[in-house]
Design a protein around this motif. Structure first.
Motif, mmCIF file in Angstrom:
data_model
loop_
_atom_site.group_PDB
_atom_site.id
_atom_site.type_symbol
_atom_site.label_atom_id
_atom_site.label_comp_id
_atom_site.label_asym_id
_atom_site.label_seq_id
_atom_site.Cartn_x
_atom_site.Cartn_y
_atom_site.Cartn_z
ATOM 1 N N HIS A 23 0.920 -1.177 0.013
ATOM 2 C CA HIS A 23 0.085 0.059 -0.127
ATOM 3 C C HIS A 23 0.855 1.173 -0.028
ATOM 4 O O HIS A 23 1.688 1.335 0.725
ATOM 5 N N PHE A 24 0.627 2.068 -1.052
ATOM 6 C CA PHE A 24 1.162 3.338 -1.101
ATOM 7 C C PHE A 24 0.239 4.500 -0.948
ATOM 8 O O PHE A 24 -0.743 4.631 -1.699
ATOM 9 N N GLY A 66 6.477 -7.683 8.068
ATOM 10 C CA GLY A 66 5.758 -6.151 7.635
ATOM 11 C C GLY A 66 6.666 -5.142 7.848
ATOM 12 O O GLY A 66 7.422 -5.149 8.734
ATOM 13 N N ILE A 67 6.556 -3.994 6.954
ATOM 14 C CA ILE A 67 7.254 -2.762 7.180
ATOM 15 C C ILE A 67 6.270 -1.851 6.794
ATOM 16 O O ILE A 67 5.447 -1.631 6.109
ATOM 17 N N GLN A 77 6.649 15.309 4.328
ATOM 18 C CA GLN A 77 6.409 14.457 3.094
ATOM 19 C C GLN A 77 4.895 13.559 3.187
ATOM 20 O O GLN A 77 4.742 12.868 3.951
ATOM 21 N N PRO A 78 4.208 13.950 2.060
ATOM 22 C CA PRO A 78 2.715 13.409 2.170
ATOM 23 C C PRO A 78 2.511 12.049 1.811
ATOM 24 O O PRO A 78 1.787 11.901 0.807
ATOM 25 N N TYR A 79 3.319 10.914 2.489
ATOM 26 C CA TYR A 79 3.006 9.703 1.964
ATOM 27 C C TYR A 79 3.383 8.648 3.125
ATOM 28 O O TYR A 79 3.931 9.093 4.133
ATOM 29 N N ARG A 80 3.032 7.512 2.748
ATOM 30 C CA ARG A 80 3.159 6.121 3.819
ATOM 31 C C ARG A 80 3.348 5.138 2.931
ATOM 32 O O ARG A 80 2.353 4.951 2.116
ATOM 33 N N VAL A 81 3.965 4.025 3.372
ATOM 34 C CA VAL A 81 4.304 2.897 2.472
ATOM 35 C C VAL A 81 4.181 1.816 3.591
ATOM 36 O O VAL A 81 4.833 1.655 4.705
ATOM 37 N N GLU A 82 3.484 0.718 3.205
ATOM 38 C CA GLU A 82 2.946 -0.388 3.887
ATOM 39 C C GLU A 82 3.272 -1.562 3.213
ATOM 40 O O GLU A 82 2.567 -1.748 1.931
ATOM 41 N N GLN A 118 12.610 -5.178 -2.185
ATOM 42 C CA GLN A 118 12.287 -5.053 -3.611
ATOM 43 C C GLN A 118 11.035 -4.320 -3.902
ATOM 44 O O GLN A 118 10.705 -3.412 -4.639
ATOM 45 N N THR A 119 9.845 -4.810 -3.244
ATOM 46 C CA THR A 119 8.610 -3.951 -3.358
ATOM 47 C C THR A 119 8.560 -2.617 -2.731
ATOM 48 O O THR A 119 7.980 -1.892 -3.538
ATOM 49 N N VAL A 120 9.205 -2.241 -1.839
ATOM 50 C CA VAL A 120 9.435 -1.000 -1.188
ATOM 51 C C VAL A 120 10.018 -0.327 -2.208
ATOM 52 O O VAL A 120 9.917 0.933 -2.602
#
Length: 122
Positions: A23-24, A66-67, A77-82, A118-120
């Motif tokens: 999820h981005f 998970g990360i 910065q207007p984002y979050r990565v899961e 790699q996905t991140v």
């Protein structure tokens, strides 16, 4: 019992690997308004692992890695990565619980890490 039988290595087999979550999340902010600035407060990174052992088949278990990465200050910065990956594993019958526990908690997570990384990166 011969020495070869006593020292037989534990066989670990990855039965299934899948990305449980990728999820981005971002806010719609014009790129010009961000410019090239970097977050002042840095990033908050949370890495989690979980192990689930099958009650019916004690030689099978799942490991979830998970990360979550997000800026320390939301306005920088207007984002979050899961991202989360799950591996379904099987070990040889007769492996003692301590050895299986060590495999599940450390080795299996280490094997999943390159997929998560790699996905991140993508």
């Amino acid at each position: 019992m011969s020495t070869a039988q006593q020292r037989r290595p534990t066989r670990l087999q990855l039965r299934r690997l899948y990305c449980e979550r990728a999820h981005f999340d971002h806010e719609l902010v014009p790129a010009e308004s961000l410019g090239s600035r970097r977050p002042h407060g840095g990033y908050h990174t949370s890495i989690t692992t979980a192990v689930l052992v099958s009650a019916e088949e004690p030689t099978r278990f799942s490991t979830r890695l998970g990360i979550e990465i997000s800026p320390s200050a939301r306005d920088d910065q207007p984002y979050r990565v899961e991202v989360a990956y799950v591996g379904d594993w099987e070990v040889d019958e007769g492996v003692d619980e301590d050895a299986a526990d060590r495999l599940a908690k450390s080795e299996c997570a280490s094997i999943l890490m390159p997929y998560l990384r790699q996905t991140v990166a993508d």
